[in-house]
Design a protein around this motif. Structure first.
Motif, PDB file in Angstrom:
ATOM      1  N   ILE A 140       2.411  11.210  26.836  1.00 38.32           N
ATOM      2  CA  ILE A 140       2.947  12.914  26.807  1.00 38.32           C
ATOM      3  C   ILE A 140       3.142  13.361  25.457  1.00 38.32           C
ATOM      4  CG2 ILE A 140       4.968  14.388  27.548  1.00 38.32           C
ATOM      5  CD1 ILE A 140       5.469  12.363  29.939  1.00 38.32           C
ATOM      6  N   THR A 141       3.634  12.643  24.573  1.00 38.69           N
ATOM      7  CA  THR A 141       3.868  12.809  23.210  1.00 38.69           C
ATOM      8  C   THR A 141       2.512  13.318  22.692  1.00 38.69           C
ATOM      9  OG1 THR A 141       5.540  11.606  22.752  1.00 38.69           O
ATOM     10  CG2 THR A 141       4.588  12.412  20.725  1.00 38.69           C
ATOM     11  N   TRP A 142       1.422  12.484  22.858  1.00 37.55           N
ATOM     12  CA  TRP A 142      -0.133  12.773  22.153  1.00 37.55           C
ATOM     13  C   TRP A 142      -0.411  14.241  23.083  1.00 37.55           C
ATOM     14  CZ3 TRP A 142      -3.556   7.881  21.478  1.00 37.55           C
ATOM     15  CH2 TRP A 142      -3.123   6.978  20.530  1.00 37.55           C
ATOM     16  N   THR A 143      -0.181  14.356  24.173  1.00 38.32           N
ATOM     17  CA  THR A 143      -0.536  15.501  24.999  1.00 38.32           C
ATOM     18  C   THR A 143      -0.051  16.598  24.210  1.00 38.32           C
ATOM     19  OG1 THR A 143      -0.847  14.367  26.850  1.00 38.32           O
ATOM     20  CG2 THR A 143      -0.645  16.686  27.125  1.00 38.32           C
ATOM     21  N   ILE A 144       1.404  16.677  24.129  1.00 37.50           N
ATOM     22  CA  ILE A 144       2.048  17.944  23.493  1.00 37.50           C
ATOM     23  C   ILE A 144       1.726  18.186  22.104  1.00 37.50           C
ATOM     24  CG2 ILE A 144       4.317  18.654  22.648  1.00 37.50           C
ATOM     25  CD1 ILE A 144       5.539  17.546  24.935  1.00 37.50           C
ATOM     26  N   LEU A 145       1.206  17.055  21.222  1.00 39.65           N
ATOM     27  CA  LEU A 145       0.728  17.050  19.838  1.00 39.65           C
ATOM     28  C   LEU A 145      -0.421  18.054  20.206  1.00 39.65           C
ATOM     29  CD1 LEU A 145       1.473  13.721  18.378  1.00 39.65           C
ATOM     30  CD2 LEU A 145       2.492  16.149  17.887  1.00 39.65           C
ATOM     31  N   TYR A 146      -1.096  17.897  20.925  1.00 42.00           N
ATOM     32  CA  TYR A 146      -2.687  18.630  21.037  1.00 42.00           C
ATOM     33  C   TYR A 146      -2.387  20.043  21.571  1.00 42.00           C
ATOM     34  CZ  TYR A 146      -6.025  14.976  19.807  1.00 42.00           C
ATOM     35  OH  TYR A 146      -6.708  14.223  18.885  1.00 42.00           O
ATOM     36  N   LEU A 147      -1.323  20.112  22.320  1.00 37.64           N
ATOM     37  CA  LEU A 147      -1.042  21.615  22.872  1.00 37.64           C
ATOM     38  C   LEU A 147      -0.587  22.417  21.722  1.00 37.64           C
ATOM     39  CD1 LEU A 147       1.091  20.844  26.196  1.00 37.64           C
ATOM     40  CD2 LEU A 147      -1.503  21.508  25.947  1.00 37.64           C
ATOM     41  N   LEU A 148       0.079  21.681  20.747  1.00 36.01           N
ATOM     42  CA  LEU A 148       0.693  22.281  19.509  1.00 36.01           C
ATOM     43  C   LEU A 148      -0.290  22.895  18.849  1.00 36.01           C
ATOM     44  CD1 LEU A 148       3.674  20.204  18.464  1.00 36.01           C
ATOM     45  CD2 LEU A 148       3.771  22.104  20.050  1.00 36.01           C
TER      46      LEU A 148
ATOM     47  N   TYR B 224       0.930  -1.165  -0.049  1.00 40.26           N
ATOM     48  CA  TYR B 224      -0.090   0.040   0.046  1.00 40.26           C
ATOM     49  C   TYR B 224       0.867   1.153   0.039  1.00 40.26           C
ATOM     50  CZ  TYR B 224      -3.445  -3.369   1.560  1.00 40.26           C
ATOM     51  OH  TYR B 224      -4.453  -4.367   1.746  1.00 40.26           O
ATOM     52  N   HIS B 225       0.310   2.266  -0.592  1.00 40.26           N
ATOM     53  CA  HIS B 225       0.887   3.593  -0.338  1.00 40.26           C
ATOM     54  C   HIS B 225      -0.230   4.070   0.717  1.00 40.26           C
ATOM     55  CE1 HIS B 225       2.777   2.862  -4.188  1.00 40.26           C
ATOM     56  NE2 HIS B 225       1.611   2.923  -5.057  1.00 40.26           N
ATOM     57  N   ILE B 226       0.514   4.506   1.802  1.00 35.63           N
ATOM     58  CA  ILE B 226      -0.342   4.840   3.033  1.00 35.63           C
ATOM     59  C   ILE B 226      -0.248   6.594   3.140  1.00 35.63           C
ATOM     60  CG2 ILE B 226      -0.579   4.934   5.492  1.00 35.63           C
ATOM     61  CD1 ILE B 226       0.437   1.929   5.348  1.00 35.63           C
ATOM     62  N   VAL B 227      -1.340   6.985   3.305  1.00 35.00           N
ATOM     63  CA  VAL B 227      -1.598   8.564   3.670  1.00 35.00           C
ATOM     64  C   VAL B 227      -2.661   8.568   4.731  1.00 35.00           C
ATOM     65  CG1 VAL B 227      -2.685  10.579   2.567  1.00 35.00           C
ATOM     66  CG2 VAL B 227      -1.975   8.947   0.994  1.00 35.00           C
ATOM     67  N   ALA B 228      -2.054   9.241   5.875  1.00 35.82           N
ATOM     68  CA  ALA B 228      -2.693   9.497   6.883  1.00 35.82           C
ATOM     69  C   ALA B 228      -2.591  11.023   7.312  1.00 35.82           C
ATOM     70  CB  ALA B 228      -1.870   8.704   8.048  1.00 35.82           C
ATOM     71  N   PRO B 229      -3.959  11.766   7.265  1.00 39.57           N
ATOM     72  CA  PRO B 229      -3.834  13.136   7.469  1.00 39.57           C
ATOM     73  C   PRO B 229      -4.184  13.207   9.090  1.00 39.57           C
ATOM     74  CG  PRO B 229      -5.428  12.412   5.949  1.00 39.57           C
ATOM     75  CD  PRO B 229      -5.098  11.186   6.536  1.00 39.57           C
ATOM     76  N   SER B 230      -3.799  14.599   9.282  1.00 43.08           N
ATOM     77  CA  SER B 230      -4.352  15.079  10.851  1.00 43.08           C
ATOM     78  C   SER B 230      -5.688  15.718  10.607  1.00 43.08           C
ATOM     79  CB  SER B 230      -3.300  16.025  11.308  1.00 43.08           C
ATOM     80  OG  SER B 230      -1.946  15.398  11.696  1.00 43.08           O
ATOM     81  N   ILE B 231      -6.510  15.556  11.353  1.00 47.49           N
ATOM     82  CA  ILE B 231      -7.858  16.303  11.212  1.00 47.49           C
ATOM     83  C   ILE B 231      -7.649  17.644  11.318  1.00 47.49           C
ATOM     84  CG2 ILE B 231     -10.187  16.582  12.429  1.00 47.49           C
ATOM     85  CD1 ILE B 231     -10.119  13.654  13.081  1.00 47.49           C
ATOM     86  N   PRO B 232      -8.498  18.406  10.408  1.00 49.28           N
ATOM     87  CA  PRO B 232      -7.957  19.996  10.567  1.00 49.28           C
ATOM     88  C   PRO B 232      -8.283  20.446  11.942  1.00 49.28           C
ATOM     89  CG  PRO B 232      -9.431  19.445   8.562  1.00 49.28           C
ATOM     90  CD  PRO B 232      -9.043  18.064   9.414  1.00 49.28           C
ATOM     91  N   GLY B 233      -7.446  21.190  12.592  1.00 47.24           N
ATOM     92  CA  GLY B 233      -7.614  21.758  14.003  1.00 47.24           C
ATOM     93  C   GLY B 233      -7.236  21.018  14.868  1.00 47.24           C
ATOM     94  N   PHE B 234      -6.726  19.611  14.654  1.00 47.12           N
ATOM     95  CA  PHE B 234      -6.040  18.625  15.211  1.00 47.12           C
ATOM     96  C   PHE B 234      -4.534  18.672  15.067  1.00 47.12           C
ATOM     97  CE2 PHE B 234      -9.472  15.536  16.978  1.00 47.12           C
ATOM     98  CZ  PHE B 234     -10.425  16.199  16.801  1.00 47.12           C
ATOM     99  N   THR B 235      -3.627  18.668  16.157  1.00 46.02           N
ATOM    100  CA  THR B 235      -2.461  18.717  16.250  1.00 46.02           C
ATOM    101  C   THR B 235      -1.616  19.516  15.174  1.00 46.02           C
ATOM    102  OG1 THR B 235      -2.265  16.426  14.891  1.00 46.02           O
ATOM    103  CG2 THR B 235      -2.634  16.256  17.358  1.00 46.02           C
ATOM    104  N   LEU B 236      -1.362  18.992  14.073  1.00 44.53           N
ATOM    105  CA  LEU B 236      -0.538  19.832  13.097  1.00 44.53           C
ATOM    106  C   LEU B 236      -1.220  20.299  11.808  1.00 44.53           C
ATOM    107  CD1 LEU B 236       2.825  17.350  13.347  1.00 44.53           C
ATOM    108  CD2 LEU B 236       2.210  19.332  14.572  1.00 44.53           C
ATOM    109  N   SER B 237      -2.481  20.040  11.633  1.00 43.00           N
ATOM    110  CA  SER B 237      -3.332  20.665  10.662  1.00 43.00           C
ATOM    111  C   SER B 237      -3.773  22.005  11.106  1.00 43.00           C
ATOM    112  CB  SER B 237      -4.197  19.621  10.145  1.00 43.00           C
ATOM    113  OG  SER B 237      -3.666  18.627   9.427  1.00 43.00           O
ATOM    114  N   SER B 238      -4.030  22.941  10.211  1.00 44.53           N
ATOM    115  CA  SER B 238      -4.277  24.438  10.570  1.00 44.53           C
ATOM    116  C   SER B 238      -5.908  23.983  10.681  1.00 44.53           C
ATOM    117  CB  SER B 238      -3.965  25.243   9.446  1.00 44.53           C
ATOM    118  OG  SER B 238      -4.946  25.047   8.355  1.00 44.53           O
ATOM    119  N   SER B 239      -6.470  25.119  11.474  1.00 40.61           N
ATOM    120  CA  SER B 239      -7.744  25.209  12.058  1.00 40.61           C
ATOM    121  C   SER B 239      -8.663  25.812  11.098  1.00 40.61           C
ATOM    122  CB  SER B 239      -7.956  25.696  13.318  1.00 40.61           C
ATOM    123  OG  SER B 239      -6.997  25.113  14.353  1.00 40.61           O
TER     124      SER B 239
END
Length: 414
Positions: A296-304, A134-149
């Motif tokens: 802790i990593t998951w937590t920081i990603l949400y803070l970002l 597979y070619h894998i694509v995994a987006p971040s939901i808009p407004g979550f972690t590293l995608s803009s809101s």
């Protein structure tokens, strides 16, 4: 639609210093004494929080984690216009070098994030040379972690799905398979509903549905009314009811006043840590041990994110979920597969799903072990199910769509 841009995670030292200072000065309030086995009854216990905060202070190294993320994940962004919004969508994109690889879109939910796809990345180069790659694509939901809101409060599941579809088209993947759990399951279903010609199949590991139509399915609605379920179905439905009654308070708060709760969570690393850690406990197998570095990593990603969208999705998403997803049935042209893990909290029996979720269910497997975070807790089982589902697609699906997906995989822009 903008160009694909490589992305490297690099948290500013200023923000990192702010987080570290909040952690160093954190106050862990005392808990009350609970009966054995009831320690989590009121939320994350102070003993658990003390251990996590001590680990954060003494052992956690964000720069080392950041380096590992950048090494393990090939990340990109793409500016995508959906309605009046322009979303800078962050996504993981791992291309397979194998001939005949298939595009696979993997969608996460809350409190998860793109890191959940890590164990699935081996699907780009399976150990078995005969296995589907597979070619894998995994987006971040808009407004979550590293995608803009989004800037307006109407960016519903259907719009997220449309954004993901545009991402796949922008990458040259005109045809693809969609997979998801939690909110990702609704996003995947919405993709199948909106873009049935492009989505050649959808695999879910979380499922809920409205009751069957009494007119179209009188016997099924009768079975539902008299609770004509097997012992195992009753057990899984009881867990879902328990979750809604005893564990879903977070969704009520986030679904009514997302901005208010986000002031506290985004301004307090320890508050966000406790908020996320509580859900991880009740959604996983009791014997699953959550690595403190992961939590802790998951937590920081949400803070970002600096955004209330992690909470706002429960308002705009739930308010529109009925008309956008739950009231519609995926047509026969998009085959559906489902993996049920016993400690997940979204479940309906197969006969119910056929009446209210998808007309063409070609794969259904109920596992003996596993919880809500299947790609983290039991990735091998999930991988095996995805492979079996896709094998069925290849054998029973429409050859034209299958060939189109393989062609898209070979010719994708990357």
């Amino acid at each position: 639609m903008g160009a694909t841009k490589p992305y490297k995670l690099s948290v500013s030292q200023e923000l990192l210093d702010w987080i570290d200072n909040r952690v160093k000065t954190a106050r862990i309030i005392p808990d009350v004494a609970h009966e054995p086995g009831q320690e989590w009854a009121d939320g994350t216990p102070s003993s658990v929080m003390t251990e996590l905060v001590d680990y954060w202070k003494e052992k956690f190294d964000w720069r080392a984690v950041e380096k590992k993320i950048n090494e393990n994940f090939k990340m990109f962004t793409m500016d995508i216009k959906e309605g009046e919004e322009v979303i800078t969508l962050h996504f993981v994109h791992h291309r397979s070098e194998r001939e005949g690889a298939l595009p696979l879109l993997v969608s996460h939910g809350w409190p998860g994030n793109f890191l959940e796809v890590e164990n699935l990345l081996k699907l780009t180069d399976p150990e078995d040379p005969q296995a589907q790659a597979y070619h894998i694509v995994a987006p971040s939901i808009p407004g979550f972690t590293l995608s803009s809101s989004p800037s307006k409060p109407d960016f519903s599941i259907a719009k997220i799905a449309a954004t993901y579809h545009k991402l796949m088209q922008g990458l040259g993947y005109t045809h693809y398979v969609a997979q998801g759990g939690d909110w990702g399951s609704f996003i995947s279903r919405s993709i199948a509903l909106q873009f049935p010609d492009a989505c050649i199949g959808v695999h879910l590991n979380f499922m809920i549905g409205l009751p069957p139509s009494a007119i179209r399915y009188p016997f099924k609605i009768f079975s539902l009314l008299v609770r004509w379920f097997t012992a195992e179905e009753k057990k899984k439905l009881a867990r879902m009811q328990w979750w809604m009654k005893s564990e879903s308070g977070y969704s009520r708060i986030q679904g009514t006043k997302p901005q208010t709760i986000s002031y506290g969570l985004l301004d307090s690393p320890i508050g966000m840590l406790a908020w996320i850690r509580e859900k991880l406990e009740s959604l996983a197998e009791p014997d699953y041990v959550w690595d403190p570095e992961v939590v802790i990593t998951w937590t920081i990603l949400y803070l970002l994110s600096g955004s209330a969208w992690h909470a706002r999705i429960y308002k705009v998403g739930i308010n529109n979920l009925g008309k956008e997803v739950l009231s519609k049935t995926i047509a026969t042209q998009v085959p559906l597969g489902y993996s049920s893990f016993p400690l997940d909290v979204g479940y309906i029996p197969q006969w119910w799903a056929v009446a209210s979720v998808a007309e063409n269910i070609v794969f259904w497997k109920e596992h003996a072990k596993g919880g809500h975070f299947a790609s983290v807790e039991c990735p091998e089982a999930l991988i095996e199910d995805i492979q079996e589902f896709v094998r069925i697609l290849r054998e029973k699906g429409g050859s034209a769509k299958w060939e189109a997906a393989l062609k898209a995989g070979a010719n994708g822009n990357y």
